[in-house]
Design an enzyme around this catalytic site. Structure first.
Site, PDB file in Angstrom:
ATOM      1  N   ALA A  14       0.989  -1.267   0.220  1.00 43.05           N
ATOM      2  CA  ALA A  14       0.024  -0.070  -0.034  1.00 43.05           C
ATOM      3  C   ALA A  14       1.089   1.337  -0.079  1.00 43.05           C
ATOM      4  O   ALA A  14       1.958   1.384   0.368  1.00 43.05           O
ATOM      5  CB  ALA A  14      -0.836  -0.199   1.347  1.00 43.05           C
ATOM      6  N   GLY A  25       0.400  -5.747  -0.216  1.00 42.35           N
ATOM      7  CA  GLY A  25      -0.139  -5.773  -1.614  1.00 42.35           C
ATOM      8  C   GLY A  25       0.652  -5.972  -2.649  1.00 42.35           C
ATOM      9  O   GLY A  25       0.303  -6.464  -3.562  1.00 42.35           O
ATOM     10  N   GLU A  55       0.503  -9.707  -2.643  1.00 39.47           N
ATOM     11  CA  GLU A  55      -0.747  -9.971  -2.947  1.00 39.47           C
ATOM     12  C   GLU A  55      -0.954  -9.842  -4.750  1.00 39.47           C
ATOM     13  O   GLU A  55      -1.740 -10.623  -5.262  1.00 39.47           O
ATOM     14  CB  GLU A  55      -1.896  -9.132  -2.280  1.00 39.47           C
ATOM     15  N   GLU A  76       0.703  -7.099   7.206  1.00 44.81           N
ATOM     16  CA  GLU A  76      -0.124  -6.137   7.604  1.00 44.81           C
ATOM     17  C   GLU A  76      -0.607  -6.389   8.981  1.00 44.81           C
ATOM     18  O   GLU A  76      -1.136  -5.590   9.856  1.00 44.81           O
ATOM     19  CB  GLU A  76      -1.743  -6.540   6.825  1.00 44.81           C
TER      20      GLU A  76
END
Ligand code: NAD
Length: 698
Positions: free
Chosen positions: A61, A102, A105, A125
């Site tokens: 992020a 992210g 991911e 996270e």
């Protein structure tokens, strides 16, 4: 657009380019989707490589989007991943340097992954009180196996790609590149080799099972809860991974989403996200731009080899910076150096430090009795007795010998830095560096800005703080600076609580249940009750208007200074730190109550905690209003890193925001009506009143 598009023959390369770590902000996400569409339309393109420019594949992020709508704006990360999965041409992620959160991911959504050795892989996270919310809890167990994935997700720790590549049966990486340098070429070749494979493989289609099923997850959940007392996220990570083993992929994603939102709205994650940003913001000083030039710090002098001087010196030795230690007498020097040696030897014995590193560090340490030997030091930190006369003599001598441009710092806890600076002809070079004890361990450093401290001095010491791994916070000049000025109010309330009916153990227990590392009385015993005693004696002269309980003075009159004398509010066995309640201390408190005609009342844990914490909040509001702290979040950083304030509460001001400032002020007004308390102190600070009137927060 923060994603570049290039075509190499029959392969399109999409390169994320959003320095420093290719955070997946809105523009980057838009860039990926647009580049994918272009590659799909380009008839010459047979396969696609997705990679990152510079120092990362992607760090996840974009932290500048934290707490803003942009973080979830379309195309959000789910949408980007769906676009990759649905792409008709194979997409190969080429991972290097950093693939986290992210970023990982995103890679898991690609059809194939090739990684350079040495890539740092993590789903961190949980460290922000969250779980991976873009399919990480559903795809990683499918790609890596349930146990290894759960481990990564619950711990948030980083693992190198080459280690993960050896997990039996893993499908996280289709290939490990020979080196980071050859990654780009190998990724192109790999993309060509899979260009005609159909159907395209998807991680989301892989099976996900654990042989022990629910029993394994119950075990993992118990472990997670035990390790993360005050945080719900680790156990929710277990729930999400379990969902991956029980549900269809789409239903698992929905379960992940629900758990993510639950955590996102929880106070614990809010506190952690606040602290993450607060710690980064602390090093930025509003009127000292990041372009401010810095002075070179290659050699350090430390004056005084006592409790603080030795610890301060160790910080620099640990960072590979040579230190010259100055004392008045050879015995004091020897004692100081022996303590440093002993501290390092203890680390070697515990295998926390290698013998050769220890020797390297000691080799950087030299000592002297002569100020002239400090003439080459770039930074000189004074940690002598807390006495203006002694400080004056030290700074006058430093002024005479230090080279032009050397930074002269004082570790004073209470003395006026402007007064100290005025002993020299170069007050612009004088700054406060207030370390906390033990100085080699405590993360907090208050950087005290004098009236005349130069901006480049501040910029330099902020950078030096980072180098010696401290979290630095700027404070203006006032008695006690940010942290100790606030703690005095907290100790004052702790004393009143004893007068009104509590025992030290009751107060400490309530504070520790709230989450403080140590209640006020255990903390007093650790720091030494004589320190507060000296301050109260000074206050009696300077500020006769301030009210204090007499109990702490009575305790000190008995020589009960705390752990160092084996007795304080509690008793201590030799070599042990367990606090053992002492009946005579409790009787002394009761006798003091009776002498003042006070009848003990039962005080709830809630009142204890509120009085302790709101006393910090009110003083903090004064500190902010006076400009001693430049922002509210700095005060939270001070309390988290220097005073054991519970991390899951995010600091005193974050907590006050959570409680609601209206409620905080109402409680203060109630406490102010207590005749045994200090009505003047509980008068809510003007800033607090204004914030309440405007419906705002800190
Ligand atoms: P200390 O008594 O342990 O050490 C002081 C040392 O300074 C002694 O070794 C002494 O010999 C030496 N010294 C005295 N006068 C000197 C001089 N003129 N030249 C050279 N050396 C001299 O004290 P400490 O606890 O290390 O405190 C030092 C400073 O750090 C004080 O200003 C104190 O307020 C501040 N401080 C202390 C703590 C703490 O918890 N102890 C925390 C933060 C800041």
């Amino acid at each position: 657009m923060s994603a570049e598009y290039q075509v190499h023959g029959d392969v399109a390369v999409i390169t994320l380019n959003n320095p420093p770590v290719n955070g997946l902000g809105l523009a980057t996400r838009q860039g990926i989707v647009a580049a994918l569409a272009q590659a799909e339309q380009d008839a010459a393109v047979q396969a696609i490589v997705l990679t990152g420019a510079g120092k990362a594949f992607s760090g996840g992020a974009d932290i500048t989007e934290f707490g803003t709508d942009r973080a979830f704006a379309e195309p959000n990360l789910h949408t980007v991943i769906a676009a990759i999965e649905q792409c008709a041409k194979p997409v190969v992620a080429a991972l290097h340097s950093v693939a986290m959160g992210g970023g990982l991911e995103l890679a898991l959504g690609c059809h194939y992954r090739i990684a350079a050795p040495g890539t740092s892989v993590a789903l961190p996270e949980v460290k922000l009180g969250l779980l991976p919310g873009a399919g990480g809890t559903q795809r990683l167990p499918r790609a890596l196996g349930v146990e290894a994935a759960l481990n990564l997700i619950v711990s948030g720790e980083t693992v190198k790609s080459e280690m993960l590549a050896f997990v039996p049966g893993q499908k996280l990486f289709d290939k490990l590149a020979a080196s980071a340098q050859s990654l780009a070429e190998e990724a192109l070749a790999f993309a060509r080799s899979v260009a005609s494979v159909r159907p395209l493989p998807l991680v989301s289609s892989l099976p996900c099972k654990h042989p022990q099923g629910d029993a394994y997850f119950q075990f993992a959940r118990n472990m997670a809860k035990g390790m993360a007392k005050n945080f719900p996220a680790p156990a929710k990570c277990v729930d999400a991974v379990q969902a991956a083993t029980q549900k269809k992929f789409a239903d698992g994603l929905a379960a992940e989403r629900a758990l993510f939102i639950e955590l996102m709205w929880g106070s614990e994650s809010r506190a952690l996200r606040h602290l993450f940003l607060a710690e980064r913001a602390a090093s930025k000083i509003p009127d000292v731009p990041s372009s401010t030039p810095q002075r070179t710090i290659a050699a350090v002098g430390v004056i005084g080899a006592g409790t603080m001087g030795g610890g301060i010196a160790m910080n620099f030795l640990n960072a590979g910076i040579p230190v010259k230690l100055l004392e008045t007498k050879p015995e004091a020097l020897e004692r100081g150096i022996a303590t440093i040696r002993k501290n390092y030897e203890a680390q070697v014995a515990k295998k926390k430090l290698k013998q050769d590193k220890y020797e390297q560090r000691m080799a950087l340490l030299s000592s002297t009795l002569d100020y002239a030997d400090l003439k080459d030091a770039d930074l000189i930190i004074e940690a002598v007795f807390e006495d203006m006369g002694v400080k004056g003599s030290v700074f006058k001598q430093l002024d005479a010998v230090a080279k032009p441009g050397a930074i002269l710092a004082s570790n004073t806890s209470t003395l006026d830095l402007n007064h100290i600076a005025a002993f020299t002809h170069r007050p612009q070079d004088v700054v406060g560096l207030h370390f906390f004890s033990p100085a080699n361990i405590m993360k907090l450093l208050e950087v005290v800005r004098g009236e005349k401290t130069a901006n480049d001095v501040l910029a330099t010491v902020m950078a030096v703080a980072k180098k010696i791994r401290k979290t630095a916070v700027l404070s203006g000049v006032c008695d006690g600076f940010i942290g100790n000025r606030m703690i005095e109010r907290y100790s004052q309330q702790a004393g009143f609580l004893l007068d009104e009916g509590c025992t030290p153990a009751q107060v400490d227990k309530a504070a520790e249940k709230f989450g403080f590392a140590m209640g006020p009385f255990r903390m007093g015993d650790l720091a030494g009750n004589d320190i507060g005693w000296a301050i109260r004696k000074r206050r009696a002269v300077e500020r006769p208007d301030l009210k204090y309980s007499k109990t702490a003075d009575l305790l000190c009159e008995q020589g009960r200074f705390g752990q160092k004398t084996g007795a304080g509010w509690y008793d201590y066995l030799p070599g042990r730190r367990d606090a053992i309640p002492n009946a005579e201390v409790v009787a002394m408190i009761e006798a003091n109550r009776q002498a003042q005609g006070i009848t003990a009342r039962k005080i709830s844990d809630e009142e204890i905690v509120q009085r302790l914490v709101f006393s910090l909040v009110n003083e903090a509001a004064h500190i902010l209003e006076e400009g001693i702290a430049t922002k509210a979040s700095d005060i939270d950083v001070v309390y988290i890193f220097g005073y054991g304030f519970p991390v899951h509460r995010g600091g005193p001001l974050c907590y006050a925001n959570e409680v609601g400032l209206f409620n905080v002020v109402r409680a203060m007004q109630r406490f102010g009506q207590n005749p045994l308390d200090d009505a003047a102190f509980w008068q809510p600070a003007p800033l607090l009143q204004r914030l309440v009137a405007q419906g705002k927060q800190f």
